[in-house]
Write a protein that holds these residues in place. Sequence first.
Motif, short mmCIF file in Angstrom:
data_model
loop_
_atom_site.label_atom_id
_atom_site.label_comp_id
_atom_site.label_asym_id
_atom_site.label_seq_id
_atom_site.Cartn_x
_atom_site.Cartn_y
_atom_site.Cartn_z
N LEU A 50 9.95 0.27 -3.00
CA LEU A 50 8.63 -0.35 -2.82
C LEU A 50 7.55 0.46 -3.52
CD1 LEU A 50 8.39 -1.50 0.92
CD2 LEU A 50 7.86 -2.90 -1.08
N ALA A 51 7.60 1.77 -3.34
CA ALA A 51 6.58 2.64 -3.92
C ALA A 51 6.62 2.58 -5.44
CB ALA A 51 6.80 4.08 -3.45
N LEU A 52 7.80 2.61 -6.02
CA LEU A 52 7.92 2.56 -7.48
C LEU A 52 7.48 1.21 -8.02
CD1 LEU A 52 11.27 4.49 -8.01
CD2 LEU A 52 8.95 5.31 -8.46
N PHE A 53 7.77 0.14 -7.28
CA PHE A 53 7.31 -1.19 -7.68
C PHE A 53 5.78 -1.23 -7.68
CE2 PHE A 53 5.77 -5.42 -6.54
CZ PHE A 53 6.33 -6.19 -7.56
N ASN A 102 0.81 -1.22 0.00
CA ASN A 102 0.00 0.00 0.00
C ASN A 102 0.84 1.27 0.00
OD1 ASN A 102 -2.29 -1.63 0.13
ND2 ASN A 102 -2.34 -1.59 2.36
N ILE A 103 2.13 1.13 -0.29
CA ILE A 103 3.01 2.29 -0.36
C ILE A 103 3.08 2.76 -1.81
CG2 ILE A 103 5.36 3.14 0.04
CD1 ILE A 103 3.93 2.31 2.59
N TYR A 104 2.82 4.05 -2.03
CA TYR A 104 2.83 4.61 -3.39
C TYR A 104 3.56 5.95 -3.42
CZ TYR A 104 -0.70 1.16 -4.69
OH TYR A 104 -1.37 -0.02 -4.93
N PRO A 105 4.12 6.29 -4.57
CA PRO A 105 4.69 7.63 -4.73
C PRO A 105 3.58 8.59 -5.13
CG PRO A 105 5.07 6.34 -6.71
CD PRO A 105 4.31 5.45 -5.77
#
Length: 265
Positions: free
Chosen positions: A148-151, A86-89
């Motif tokens: 993680l966010a970019l993935f 649930n981590i996003y840029p």
Amino acid sequence: MDLEEFRNRLEKQLAKNNRKFIFDEEKSSLRVEHTGLNKGLDLDLNKLLAKNDTDHEKALEEAAMFIDASFEAMERNVVIQGKEKNIYPVLRSTSFPTETKDGKALLFSEHTAETRIYYALDLGDAYTMLEEETVNREGFSNEQMKELALFNVRQLPNEYKTDEVAGNTFYFINSNDGYDASRLLHETFIKEMDAKVTGDTAIAVPHQDVMIIADIQNDAGYDVLGQMTFRFFNNGRIPVTALPFLYEDGGLEPIFILARKKPEN
């Protein structure tokens, strides 16, 4: 509904024991503070009224939902472990603060002269910006969180609508999941779209809920893109930048478009 009535009704709708309101008459902005968290949010009332100039009830509803969802997110303890998916840029303008009002550093990366990348934990109905202290406390490095966010943004669907004006093709990514502008960071997707373009590739992220990719074939195309980007920027709830970018060799260069005339549809 005039501004004073709009403000009074909004305050009444948002009133709770933990809320405090501060109105800046000069800027016509209303600050809503959560007294328990010692944090607050600012609302530009003129912009809210202008955005829904024919439906002020909708403007009231959207503003109240935004405040309630944001404070609800702040009230929850931010726990990253087990929520890595649930981590996003998120993209913001370079004028966006790099630390919270209580002095805690936000996790961010430099991007372009117009934009900066921040990192957020998605909570379902809202998201919260990650602070470096929270990330490190949970045993993650800043770089791990960014990767993680970019993935995760690469796992989002990339559906778009197409429109053609004066021989120029415009692709609109507008899924309203909060991360439309973030798809600019999906390099594979951007390269795939660039391969479809036969003219100049231009990209605009006027606010967080839209990305425009343009196949520019003539001067009218630049005029249309410039006007379109400016309109979206002014109407967006969270504006990013009113300047489009020229995409070339994997890089983004902000371009200022001075419209010569109103293009014909």
